[in-house]
Design a protein around this motif. Structure first.
Motif, mmCIF file in Angstrom:
data_model
loop_
_atom_site.group_PDB
_atom_site.id
_atom_site.type_symbol
_atom_site.label_atom_id
_atom_site.label_comp_id
_atom_site.label_asym_id
_atom_site.label_seq_id
_atom_site.Cartn_x
_atom_site.Cartn_y
_atom_site.Cartn_z
ATOM 1 N N ALA A 283 102.526 22.002 52.550
ATOM 2 C CA ALA A 283 101.619 23.276 52.297
ATOM 3 C C ALA A 283 100.104 22.868 51.600
ATOM 4 O O ALA A 283 99.140 23.357 51.911
ATOM 5 N N VAL A 284 100.196 21.645 50.858
ATOM 6 C CA VAL A 284 99.241 21.300 50.570
ATOM 7 C C VAL A 284 98.170 20.685 51.634
ATOM 8 O O VAL A 284 96.996 20.858 51.624
ATOM 9 N N ALA A 285 98.856 19.815 52.600
ATOM 10 C CA ALA A 285 98.187 19.396 53.724
ATOM 11 C C ALA A 285 97.468 20.271 54.389
ATOM 12 O O ALA A 285 96.470 20.206 54.850
ATOM 13 N N GLU A 286 98.417 21.592 54.535
ATOM 14 C CA GLU A 286 97.734 22.590 55.211
ATOM 15 C C GLU A 286 96.475 23.150 54.796
ATOM 16 O O GLU A 286 95.406 23.623 55.456
ATOM 17 N N ALA A 287 96.640 23.259 53.270
ATOM 18 C CA ALA A 287 95.284 23.748 52.634
ATOM 19 C C ALA A 287 94.110 22.943 52.724
ATOM 20 O O ALA A 287 93.015 23.295 53.117
ATOM 21 N N LEU A 288 94.480 21.575 52.806
ATOM 22 C CA LEU A 288 93.350 20.820 52.887
ATOM 23 C C LEU A 288 92.755 20.837 54.384
ATOM 24 O O LEU A 288 91.482 20.497 54.385
ATOM 25 N N LYS A 289 93.548 21.079 55.554
ATOM 26 C CA LYS A 289 92.937 21.017 56.709
ATOM 27 C C LYS A 289 92.463 22.455 56.978
ATOM 28 O O LYS A 289 91.396 22.443 57.587
ATOM 29 N N THR A 290 92.959 23.454 56.420
ATOM 30 C CA THR A 290 92.195 24.750 56.565
ATOM 31 C C THR A 290 90.901 24.657 55.911
ATOM 32 O O THR A 290 89.956 25.161 56.444
ATOM 33 N N LEU A 291 90.675 24.043 54.790
ATOM 34 C CA LEU A 291 89.403 24.175 54.288
ATOM 35 C C LEU A 291 88.431 22.976 54.560
ATOM 36 O O LEU A 291 87.431 22.780 54.220
ATOM 37 N N SER A 292 89.055 22.125 55.626
ATOM 38 C CA SER A 292 88.203 20.842 55.974
ATOM 39 C C SER A 292 87.848 19.912 54.675
ATOM 40 O O SER A 292 86.587 19.671 54.778
ATOM 41 N N HIS A 299 85.681 15.494 40.109
ATOM 42 C CA HIS A 299 84.418 16.047 39.678
ATOM 43 C C HIS A 299 84.053 15.547 38.222
ATOM 44 O O HIS A 299 84.789 15.786 37.557
ATOM 45 N N ALA A 300 82.797 15.031 38.029
ATOM 46 C CA ALA A 300 82.467 14.900 36.567
ATOM 47 C C ALA A 300 82.107 16.083 35.963
ATOM 48 O O ALA A 300 80.794 16.467 36.314
ATOM 49 N N MET A 324 85.934 22.306 45.823
ATOM 50 C CA MET A 324 87.216 22.079 44.740
ATOM 51 C C MET A 324 87.523 23.388 44.418
ATOM 52 O O MET A 324 88.774 23.503 44.232
ATOM 53 N N ALA A 325 86.493 24.375 44.020
ATOM 54 C CA ALA A 325 87.016 25.890 43.645
ATOM 55 C C ALA A 325 87.975 26.341 44.730
ATOM 56 O O ALA A 325 88.902 26.894 44.496
#
Length: 334
Positions: A283-292, A299-300, A324-325
């Protein structure tokens, strides 16, 4: 060179250049390594070869060699020679989010994708190029030609708060603050899984990996002490979290420190192309892919220090950038 840890280790870990495969025969063994290799590199001076070796660009059978005084052994050596970099960065009119500025220093919110300063493979488009345009001659020569004003750095694909010096007094003062670790720095990371304990401190030694010159690593000996404090703000995915939001504060500032320490804890930053070994939950991998999403999710978020000239206590916050948001919003739905 400033004593700041972030600058001391600021050698390019991935850059364009040339790789030379060098074979030493048995009759060439026994001499000093730099002396034995030099005849195979007619375009390099001995001083240049020694510098490349000390910078970790030479390996033998996959093991990095950092001292040219070692005795040469027969076999295959591999030397990486980074591409040359222009000695004088050019001013460029690039977008710059300024959080604070006075006659002595400037604080900016650096976007992901912008390198702090020119390096092999990144000749322009850097924060230095942007600062030279924005600050004009007030930045010229402060702290050196190649990295004027820079006293610490963020990785190219890490976003967030950075300070740069505009005067010699500020450069000296900021460098001393970083050297003494008298700077408040906090980062937010979105990581794979979650730390086993909700908060804690990681104390290790970090140095260049003996197996891969492009990476830093936790070392049993050598390297430099690295201390990170972390606190899990949120975890996602139920009783066995598949991702988490972690806030890290630094006592030291070693190259890639948070990325290395999060990976050491078994929860690397999501999207990290260097330290993120292992696949995230489906599910995390899918989110990363969807959001490119294709960078380390780091983030500092906070930078605080005493102004080196006025003595005023300053503190700056930068909210999570849009990418990131958006990823955080997607993780909250898991």
């Amino acid at each position: 060179m400033t004593p700041d840890d972030d600058i001391d280790d600021d050698l390019p870990l991935a850059s364009n250049g040339e790789t030379h495969d060098l074979v030493l025969t048995s009759d060439m063994a026994g001499d000093r390594l730099d002396r034995a290799l030099l005849p195979l590199l007619p375009d390099l001076s001995r001083a240049r070869l020694q510098a490349l070796i000390s910078d970790g660009h030479l390996s033998h059978d996959g093991q990095t060699i950092a001292d040219g005084k070692h005795k040469a052994r027969a076999g295959l050596y591999r030397l990486f020679v980074p591409a040359p970099v222009s000695a004088i960065p050019e001013a460029q009119n690039l977008p710059l989010e300024v959080l604070y500025e006075d006659a002595h220093l400037i604080v900016v919110n650096k976007p992901a994708g912008m390198a702090a300063h020119p390096a092999p493979g990144t000749a322009d488009g850097t924060l230095v190029n942007a600062l030279l345009f924005h600050c004009g001659e007030s930045l010229s020569g402060i702290g050196g030609v190649l990295r004027p004003g820079i006293v610490h750095r963020l990785d190219k694909d890490t976003s967030g708060v950075m300070v740069a010096a505009k005067s010699d007094a500020a450069h000296r003062g900021l460098s001393e603050l970083f050297s003494r670790h008298d700077i408040d720095r906090a980062y937010e990371a979105l990581v794979r899984g979650a730390p086993k304990t909700a908060s804690g401190t990681v104390t290790t030694r970090i140095g260049r990996s003996p197996h891969d010159r492009k990476k830093m690593a936790v070392l049993k000996s050598g390297g430099r002490e690295a201390i990170s404090h972390y606190r899990t703000l949120n975890s996602f995915g139920g009783e066995k979290p598949v991702a988490a939001r972690v806030r890290c504060t630094l006592e030291t500032g070693r190259t890639h420190q948070i990325r290395v320490h999060m990976a050491y804890l078994g929860c690397p930053c999501l999207g990290d192309p260097v330290y993120g070994s292992g696949a995230p939950h489906r599910a995390v991998a899918e989110a990363l892919k969807t959001l490119s999403f294709a960078r380390q999710a780091l983030h500092a978020a906070h930078l605080g220090f005493v102004h080196p000239v006025t003595g005023e206590r300053l503190a700056f916050e930068a909210p999570l950038p849009a990418d990131m948001a958006d990823l955080l919003s997607a993780l909250k739905l898991l």
